[in-house]
Motif scaffolding. Sequence first.
Motif, PDB file in Angstrom:
ATOM      1  N   LYS A   8       0.839  -1.194   0.000  1.00 41.65           N
ATOM      2  CA  LYS A   8       0.000   0.000   0.000  1.00 41.65           C
ATOM      3  C   LYS A   8       0.880   1.253   0.000  1.00 41.65           C
ATOM      4  N   CYS A   9       0.677   2.125  -0.972  1.00 43.24           N
ATOM      5  CA  CYS A   9       1.428   3.373  -1.083  1.00 43.24           C
ATOM      6  C   CYS A   9       1.033   4.318   0.046  1.00 43.24           C
ATOM      7  N   HIS A  11       1.085   7.408   0.024  1.00 45.79           N
ATOM      8  CA  HIS A  11       0.532   8.651  -0.512  1.00 45.79           C
ATOM      9  C   HIS A  11      -0.855   8.477  -1.128  1.00 45.79           C
ATOM     10  N   THR A  16       0.433  -0.327  -5.135  1.00 49.87           N
ATOM     11  CA  THR A  16       1.425  -0.224  -6.201  1.00 49.87           C
ATOM     12  C   THR A  16       2.746   0.336  -5.673  1.00 49.87           C
ATOM     13  N   TRP A  17       3.042   0.091  -4.396  1.00 48.17           N
ATOM     14  CA  TRP A  17       4.273   0.537  -3.737  1.00 48.17           C
ATOM     15  C   TRP A  17       5.290  -0.600  -3.850  1.00 48.17           C
ATOM     16  N   SER A  24      11.936   2.877  -2.475  1.00 47.91           N
ATOM     17  CA  SER A  24      10.655   2.326  -2.921  1.00 47.91           C
ATOM     18  C   SER A  24       9.926   3.416  -3.695  1.00 47.91           C
ATOM     19  N   SER A  25       9.068   2.992  -4.631  1.00 50.17           N
ATOM     20  CA  SER A  25       8.318   3.971  -5.411  1.00 50.17           C
ATOM     21  C   SER A  25       6.951   3.407  -5.758  1.00 50.17           C
ATOM     22  N   CYS A  26       6.032   4.330  -6.030  1.00 45.72           N
ATOM     23  CA  CYS A  26       4.672   3.957  -6.378  1.00 45.72           C
ATOM     24  C   CYS A  26       4.504   4.034  -7.893  1.00 45.72           C
ATOM     25  N   TYR A  31       5.163   8.542  -6.069  1.00 47.29           N
ATOM     26  CA  TYR A  31       5.725   8.815  -4.743  1.00 47.29           C
ATOM     27  C   TYR A  31       6.990   7.982  -4.549  1.00 47.29           C
TER      28      TYR A  31
END
Length: 90
Positions: A8-9, A11, A16-17, A24-26, A31
């Motif tokens: 869980k992102c 932001h 999509t985290w 780490s990126s979304c 983010y």
Amino acid sequence: MAKGKGSKCPHCNNNTWHDSGSYSSCATCGYIGWSWHTQAQAKGKGKGNSCSSCDRQTLHEMFTLPTGQKVRRCATCNFCAIEPASIQVD
């Protein structure tokens, strides 16, 4: 290219985290974040730039922001830097 289901992102709350090793990126909102508890991984072969904190050549580029700035992180001491975008001269 879409990645599979991630965590869980923090932001946008989409799953999509994704962990990229040193950060780490979304995949949905873009983010980006990293933990000080996770050691940075060297990106690519060879030495990195000289770190202004520990003087080792382990300051590697982690990613480039959409604005062209490069985020660098030291694999030795975890120092982080944001390098200004290159200025193109016509």
